[in-house]
Every structure is written in C-alpha cells, then in structure tokens.
Enzyme design. Structure first.
Site, PDB file in Angstrom:
ATOM      1  N   HIS A  61       1.283  -1.129   0.473  1.00 53.26           N
ATOM      2  CA  HIS A  61      -0.176  -0.219   0.170  1.00 53.26           C
ATOM      3  C   HIS A  61       0.897   1.332   0.352  1.00 53.26           C
ATOM      4  CE1 HIS A  61      -3.898  -2.821   0.518  1.00 53.26           C
ATOM      5  NE2 HIS A  61      -2.968  -3.489   1.539  1.00 53.26           N
ATOM      6  N   GLY A  66      -5.883   1.158   4.221  1.00 50.79           N
ATOM      7  CA  GLY A  66      -6.656   1.265   5.696  1.00 50.79           C
ATOM      8  C   GLY A  66      -6.921   2.506   6.291  1.00 50.79           C
ATOM      9  N   TYR A 128     -10.815  -2.130  -2.286  1.00 51.68           N
ATOM     10  CA  TYR A 128     -11.471  -3.244  -2.225  1.00 51.68           C
ATOM     11  C   TYR A 128     -12.661  -3.513  -3.209  1.00 51.68           C
ATOM     12  CZ  TYR A 128      -9.294  -4.250   2.648  1.00 51.68           C
ATOM     13  OH  TYR A 128      -8.686  -5.074   3.680  1.00 51.68           O
ATOM     14  N   HIS A 222      -3.461 -12.783   1.793  1.00 55.15           N
ATOM     15  CA  HIS A 222      -3.339 -13.325   3.016  1.00 55.15           C
ATOM     16  C   HIS A 222      -4.225 -14.526   2.847  1.00 55.15           C
ATOM     17  CE1 HIS A 222      -3.694  -9.110   2.823  1.00 55.15           C
ATOM     18  NE2 HIS A 222      -4.919  -9.386   2.224  1.00 55.15           N
ATOM     19  N   ASP A 283       2.158  -6.604   2.212  1.00 57.83           N
ATOM     20  CA  ASP A 283       1.021  -5.874   2.466  1.00 57.83           C
ATOM     21  C   ASP A 283       1.306  -4.634   2.872  1.00 57.83           C
ATOM     22  OD1 ASP A 283      -1.282  -5.315   2.402  1.00 57.83           O
ATOM     23  OD2 ASP A 283      -1.893  -6.682   3.946  1.00 57.83           O
TER      24      ASP A 283
HETATM   25 ZN    ZN Z   1      -5.501  -6.998   1.932  1.00 56.81          ZN
END
Ligand code: ZN
Length: 387
Positions: A61, A66, A128, A222, A283
C-alpha cells in the site's frame, strides 16, 4: 559498468560462483572469469556474498492503506528506504479498504515517484470495492493505456469490509481483467483480499465452476491469515490455483491462529503444493486491524516491506527450505505470474536488480536496482526525496 566478481549466485536456481557484468541498468553477462579492464568498470569483489535477484513485493500500500480506526489511523506512505532495506527492488502498489481519501491518481503518482527515486513499480487498478473504480473509466482501458497497471485489486471477499459483490459483479470484474490483460500483454491478474469469513474462496470457486475463466486469473492473498483459510488454500493450490502469503504480522495475530509464513511455506511444500504456485508479499503500509468478535476495533498495527525477506530467511534457517526454493516466492514466481519481464532472475538480459546476502546470517548487505547501488555494506546510500 559494474562488475561483481565471483559471487555465489542463486538466480534463484543455484548457479555457483560467477561474475555479473552490469551495464546501462541491465545484466550483460553472468559467467565465471569475465575479463574486462578495471578502467572500463567498477569491479567489486563479491566473493564474500550470495547474489540473488532483487526481491519483488507484489502487494504494497505505497500510498498507505486502511485506516479502519478513523482518520488518525490512516497509515502513511511507504518510503524508498523501507524497500531498499528490505532488498525489494520491484513493488506492486495497490489501494486497500480506503478508495475515497486514497485515489488511483495518487497511487499512480506515488508509483512514478518511487520509480524516479530508483526502484521499479507497477500498480493494480481498483481497491476493495466492486464495481472497480478505475483511472480511465474501465479496467480494460486502464490495462491498455496505463503502462504501470498490471491487474485489478485488491478486491475484498469474505470480509466485513468487503463491498459484498454479487457473483455477477465479481465475475464481470475478472472477465474484464482477463480481456484487458490479453490485449495489453499483461497479467491482468485479479488480486483478491481474503478476509476471515467462513465463505473463504467460495466465490472464486464458483467462477471456476460456472465460467471458462482459468484458475490462474486469480491471486488470493492473506491465505495464511487463519487455519481454515490456510487449509483451503492448500487444496486450492493443489488444484492449480495461485496463493499469496502475507508476511506482515504481529504476535497477537499469530497467537490467534495466523500461520507464520516461513512455517506455512514448509507445510504447503510438505502437503504437496508446487512451489511455483506460491508467492509472498508484505502488505507493506497496510493497516493490520484487530477486531473483536463484535467487529469492534481493538488495536491497529502497520505492515512492513522489510517483513518480506525476513520470512524467506526464516523459511531457510528455521524450516530448512533450500534457499533456491524459498527465494522463488519473492523472485521468479511473482515475475512469472505478474508477467514482469526482466525481473526476478539473475541472467544476461535481465534488469540489474540484485541483492547481496551475508552467507552466515542471510542478512541483506547490498541492494542494486536498475544497475545502481541503493545499499552497500549494510548502509543505505539513497533515500527518498523527503526522507
Ligand atoms: Zn488486504
């Protein structure tokens, strides 16, 4: 020109000792005893080191991800030195939960910035949610018109933060990614964020059962986040699927059942999974939110790019996975799956992305990206613009 003399090379296949001649950001030759005058090149004695391909981190990212605990928990952007310290010379950037205050335009700009600072970058289009919000109006156009876009993601499934796409929405996303990938000569991969939900890989399996889209169009990530998903991942990989482990973690997650990547790699290999179906990604800069049973946020940590090679090292040292095998999950395999030409290999004609390791502790001693030293003698030489 740069000449690395007499390095112990894992390309990632074990090549033994040889010289690596670098010119113009590319590897020109890999062979023993290259004869060239020192006045034409910077010759370095690399005999104390293991030389491996620069690492590929396929899920970072880069603009922060998030922020599930409110505005103050929006995670920060990655810095060049985070990648350099971790031996990562190629990054695939993506958005995550937040596709509102973080945009595709920002992601593309950050990827270009990192490229200018010294590493190679690519991006996924979307975040997402499905339907995917793109740069140009469609997934196909993003793939065809924007060089850095190599696929779609991370689309979230089986997670309370997912947009809960219908089957039709999800299958159309995959179909568009496949067409755009073929037309642009790119992977067109769909990077799927897997949550903790009991549905697991069910929606992907339904696409495979009801359409002609091949299993290799999807890269669920994940996969090590809980024991149930991990076991499903083993069966999925054995049936031909690709699985991606997330190396960033915190002790609390491991206590709650997350499978440590190094041990998980050993378990998958022992379980009969082909190594060429497994990748690791960090991640990095993603939020690692810990929710209680009622879905309330307990605490929030941040993912680190440096976790990527730490897990490869643990796989070799603690789980006795041979280096030439373990390396594949962060070099040749992501290069093949994501169609990153010239990446993930030490070979003539490849990009000059090389990491030098200490054969004793497998510590990262040097990082060369696009033919340029970014780290040498365990010291970072290049920082990002505002570091
Ligand atoms: Zn993720």
């Amino acid at each position: 020109m740069l000449l690395l003399r007499n390095a112990d090379i894992y390309a990632p296949a074990k090549l033994g000792r040889a010289d690596i001649l670098i010119a113009g950001g590319r590897i020109e030759r890999v062979e023993p005893g290259i004869r060239i005058s020192d006045s034409y090149c910077d010759a370095v004695d690399a005999s104390p080191f293991i030389a491996v391909p620069g690492l590929i981190d396929g899920h970072v990212h880069v603009t922060g991800g998030g922020g599930e605990g409110g505005y103050a928990t929006r995670t920060p952007e990655v810095m060049l030195s985070d990648a350099v310290r971790g031996g990562v010379t190629t990054v695939v950037g993506c958005l995550g939960t937040d596709g509102v205050t973080r945009s595709m335009a920002g992601l593309l700009a950050k990827a270009r910035g990192l490229d200018e600072e010294g590493i190679s970058t690519f991006i996924y289009t979307g975040h997402y949610a499905v339907p995917v919000r793109t740069l140009t109006g469609s997934i196909e156009q993003d793939l065809l018109f924007i060089d850095k876009v190599i696929g779609v993601g991370e689309v979230a499934l089986s997670d309370h933060r997912s947009s809960q796409p219908t089957f039709d929405q999800f299958v159309r996303t995959a179909a568009e990614a496949r067409r755009g990938g073929m037309l642009s000569g790119k992977a067109g991969i769909v990077n799927v964020h897997m949550g903790d939900g009991p549905r697991g890989l069910a929606l992907i399996r339904r696409v495979l059962a009801e359409t002609e889209i091949p299993i290799t169009q999807f890269l669920p990530t994940h996969i090590n986040r809980n024991p149930m998903l991990f076991d499903e991942g083993i069966a999925y990989a054995k049936s031909g699927g690709l699985v991606d482990f997330t190396t960033s973690t915190v002790p609390a997650f491991l206590d709650e059942g997350e499978v440590k990547c190094s041990a998980g790699l050993r378990r998958m290999l022992d379980g009969g999974v082909d190594i060429s179906h497994i990748t690791f990604t960090s991640d990095g800069q993603g939020s690692l939110p810990d929710f209680d049973a009622q879905g309330r946020l307990r605490r929030l940590e941040i993912g680190r790019v440096t976790s990527l090679f730490a897990e490869v090292r643990d796989a070799v040292r603690d789980e006795h996975v041979p280096l030439e095998i373990a390396l594949q999950v962060v070099t040749s395999t992501p290069a093949r799956i994501l169609k990153l030409r010239g990446k993930g290999v030490v070979a003539a004609g490849a990009d000059a992305d090389i990491v030098l390791l200490d054969p004793g502790d497998l510590g990262i001693c040097g990082t060369i990206a696009k033919g340029r030293w970014l780290m040498r003698d365990r010291q970072g030489l290049v920082k990002g613009t505002f570091e």
